[in-house]
Design a protein around this motif. Structure first.
Motif, PDB file in Angstrom:
ATOM      1  N   ALA A 193      15.122  -5.774  61.410  1.00 32.25           N
ATOM      2  CA  ALA A 193      15.773  -6.502  62.526  1.00 32.25           C
ATOM      3  C   ALA A 193      17.359  -6.058  62.204  1.00 32.25           C
ATOM      4  CB  ALA A 193      15.971  -7.719  62.346  1.00 32.25           C
ATOM      5  N   GLU A 194      17.854  -5.351  60.893  1.00 33.41           N
ATOM      6  CA  GLU A 194      19.146  -5.038  60.663  1.00 33.41           C
ATOM      7  C   GLU A 194      19.246  -3.486  61.046  1.00 33.41           C
ATOM      8  OE1 GLU A 194      21.538  -6.590  59.707  1.00 33.41           O
ATOM      9  OE2 GLU A 194      20.600  -8.523  59.376  1.00 33.41           O
ATOM     10  N   MET A 226      23.345  -1.303  53.774  1.00 29.21           N
ATOM     11  CA  MET A 226      22.775   0.033  53.418  1.00 29.21           C
ATOM     12  C   MET A 226      21.595   0.268  54.754  1.00 29.21           C
ATOM     13  SD  MET A 226      23.461   2.339  51.181  1.00 29.21           S
ATOM     14  CE  MET A 226      23.589   1.589  49.449  1.00 29.21           C
ATOM     15  N   LEU A 227      20.849  -0.969  55.264  1.00 26.97           N
ATOM     16  CA  LEU A 227      20.107  -0.832  56.098  1.00 26.97           C
ATOM     17  C   LEU A 227      20.740  -0.356  57.370  1.00 26.97           C
ATOM     18  CD1 LEU A 227      18.328  -4.052  55.524  1.00 26.97           C
ATOM     19  CD2 LEU A 227      17.222  -1.914  55.631  1.00 26.97           C
ATOM     20  N   ARG A 228      22.068  -0.697  57.728  1.00 25.45           N
ATOM     21  CA  ARG A 228      22.560  -0.048  58.939  1.00 25.45           C
ATOM     22  C   ARG A 228      23.068   1.255  58.615  1.00 25.45           C
ATOM     23  NH1 ARG A 228      26.022  -5.451  59.255  1.00 25.45           N
ATOM     24  NH2 ARG A 228      24.426  -7.010  60.053  1.00 25.45           N
ATOM     25  N   ALA A 254       5.366  -8.667  52.734  1.00 24.12           N
ATOM     26  CA  ALA A 254       4.988  -8.057  54.232  1.00 24.12           C
ATOM     27  C   ALA A 254       5.596  -9.022  54.827  1.00 24.12           C
ATOM     28  CB  ALA A 254       3.412  -8.271  54.374  1.00 24.12           C
ATOM     29  N   THR A 255       5.822 -10.297  54.678  1.00 21.07           N
ATOM     30  CA  THR A 255       6.564 -11.313  55.582  1.00 21.07           C
ATOM     31  C   THR A 255       8.026 -11.082  55.713  1.00 21.07           C
ATOM     32  OG1 THR A 255       6.476 -12.868  53.726  1.00 21.07           O
ATOM     33  CG2 THR A 255       4.949 -13.240  55.277  1.00 21.07           C
ATOM     34  N   ASP A 256       8.779 -10.218  54.723  1.00 17.10           N
ATOM     35  CA  ASP A 256      10.044 -10.014  54.575  1.00 17.10           C
ATOM     36  C   ASP A 256      10.512  -8.813  55.503  1.00 17.10           C
ATOM     37  OD1 ASP A 256      10.473 -12.109  52.868  1.00 17.10           O
ATOM     38  OD2 ASP A 256      10.024 -10.571  51.222  1.00 17.10           O
ATOM     39  N   VAL A 257       9.223  -8.133  55.926  1.00 17.54           N
ATOM     40  CA  VAL A 257       9.654  -6.811  56.579  1.00 17.54           C
ATOM     41  C   VAL A 257      10.257  -6.881  57.798  1.00 17.54           C
ATOM     42  CG1 VAL A 257       8.824  -4.737  57.807  1.00 17.54           C
ATOM     43  CG2 VAL A 257       7.882  -5.458  55.582  1.00 17.54           C
ATOM     44  N   PRO A 258       9.967  -7.979  59.218  1.00 13.19           N
ATOM     45  CA  PRO A 258      10.709  -8.237  60.049  1.00 13.19           C
ATOM     46  C   PRO A 258      12.235  -8.363  59.827  1.00 13.19           C
ATOM     47  CG  PRO A 258       8.889  -9.161  60.240  1.00 13.19           C
ATOM     48  CD  PRO A 258       8.706  -8.833  58.708  1.00 13.19           C
ATOM     49  N   ALA A 295      17.345   4.771  50.655  1.00 18.16           N
ATOM     50  CA  ALA A 295      16.716   3.622  50.170  1.00 18.16           C
ATOM     51  C   ALA A 295      17.736   2.285  50.270  1.00 18.16           C
ATOM     52  CB  ALA A 295      16.512   3.696  48.584  1.00 18.16           C
ATOM     53  N   ALA A 296      17.031   1.249  50.992  1.00 12.43           N
ATOM     54  CA  ALA A 296      18.223   0.273  51.400  1.00 12.43           C
ATOM     55  C   ALA A 296      17.558  -1.288  51.310  1.00 12.43           C
ATOM     56  CB  ALA A 296      18.442   0.642  52.782  1.00 12.43           C
ATOM     57  N   LEU A 297      18.249  -2.250  50.775  1.00  6.03           N
ATOM     58  CA  LEU A 297      18.021  -3.502  50.565  1.00  6.03           C
ATOM     59  C   LEU A 297      18.638  -4.526  51.687  1.00  6.03           C
ATOM     60  CD1 LEU A 297      18.006  -3.794  46.786  1.00  6.03           C
ATOM     61  CD2 LEU A 297      16.058  -3.227  48.173  1.00  6.03           C
ATOM     62  N   ARG A 298      20.172  -4.522  51.604  1.00  3.34           N
ATOM     63  CA  ARG A 298      20.728  -5.320  52.384  1.00  3.34           C
ATOM     64  C   ARG A 298      21.421  -4.900  53.573  1.00  3.34           C
ATOM     65  NH1 ARG A 298      24.545  -8.366  48.693  1.00  3.34           N
ATOM     66  NH2 ARG A 298      24.737  -6.261  47.599  1.00  3.34           N
TER      67      ARG A 298
END
Length: 326
Positions: free
Chosen positions: A186-187, A160-162, A178-182, A154-157
């Motif tokens: 990208a991270e 954690m995404l990396r 949905a518009t936040d997914v890209p 589970a990742a937000l910023r």
């Protein structure tokens, strides 16, 4: 679909799981807050529905010791070989500290260390290692799974995404439009083959917009005032939109905080409308790059009034037209 469904005893979920399978749902994903634990609803599904894929979204990394978490995952992987995914995450200070009396310290490093421990332990290896946040002495699973489950984070910023992109088999997103997914994807950079993007999506399938928005505001003020989620939405660019809510909440004005959430934010984060309309909105997440859109079903006036028959009809309509959702 997120399971278990509210208001239905676990013992009665056999019919729910069967209906979801008939409607074309592919996966059942559990959560763990203050209701059912993450593993029991999936253990029942493993026995009742041999085709559905199972996943935790999420099992917190603080509330079980590393060895116990590995044992729970191994048992479910043995019960549902090849169709269980273990999603883990830091959770929150409220759940970990206030409700489970465990210090919520160094969540990034704890999550990274548990992820690394699980990778080794679920492979059947003996783990004897000092990690940054805990030390394990000669732990070996007595029943290592023949098919180790993929590990999702589970990742937000960005941090954690990396980490998810570097060391996990997938990522679990939550509380984004949905518009936040890209922006989130990208991270992750270039992903390995087989890497999965899972997203929990709150769905309130009713044409009573006032009901959906009132419920959505309660959820948003409960979740997005948690520091990690607040920082997530600042990172997503919602400081101007959600700043009035955060300021009212910090001042102790709970009612004012809810009133300050714009309709547009509610509508983006809590999908509502007819089941068919909700299905169309879920498809936007898939189009944006989500591999497994996981519905989190919220109560509606229709479900309250119609009972089991209304739920069966809703499941059929949400899963209709060959749309694969989880």
């Amino acid at each position: 679909m997120t399971v278990p469904l509210g208001g239905i005893p676990l013992a009665d979920h056999a019919a729910v799981y069967a209906a979801l399978d008939r409607a074309g749902f592919t996966d059942l994903w559990s959560s763990e807050v203050a209701g059912a634990d993450a593993f029991t609803p999936l253990a029942l599904a493993a026995a009742w529905q041999p085709r559905l894929r199972l996943g935790t979204a999420i099992a917190p990394v603080f509330t079980r010791g590393p060895g116990l978490l590995a044992m729970s995952a191994a048992a479910l992987a043995e019960a549902a070989p090849g169709r269980f995914a273990l999603g883990i995450g830091a959770s929150s200070p409220v759940l970990v500290g206030d409700w489970n009396a465990i210090p919520f310290t160094e969540p990034f490093r704890r999550t990274r260390d548990v992820l690394r421990f699980l990778r080794a332990a679920l492979s059947g290896a003996t783990v004897d290692q000092a990690y940054d946040t805990f030390t394990i002495r000669r732990f070996t699973l007595e029943r290592p799974p023949a098919v180790p489950p993929p590990l999702l984070l589970a990742a937000l910023r960005p941090g954690m995404l990396r980490l998810a992109a570097a060391e996990a088999d997938g990522v679990i997103l939550n509380w984004l439009a949905a518009t936040d997914v890209p922006r989130a994807l990208a991270e992750l950079g270039r992903r390995r083959a087989g890497f999965e993007v899972v997203s929990r999506i709150f769905v309130c399938p009713t044409e009573d917009a006032a009901h959906a928005r009132a419920l959505g505001r309660r959820l948003i003020t409960s979740y997005l005032t948690v520091p990690a989620y607040a920082e997530f939405h600042r990172w997503l660019g919602r400081e101007e939109l959600l700043g009035p809510m955060w300021r009212a909440w910090a001042a102790g004005d709970r009612r004012g905080a809810g009133a300050a959430v714009p309709d547009g934010v509610v509508d983006a984060l809590v999908l509502h409308g007819s089941p068919e309309r909700c299905r169309e909105q879920v498809r936007r997440y898939a189009d944006a790059g989500v591999d497994v859109p996981v519905l989190a079903l919220l109560p509606t006036p229709e479900l309250t009034a119609g009972g089991a028959a209304a739920l069966a009809d809703l499941i059929a309509r949400l899963g209709d037209a060959g749309t694969e959702v989880a």
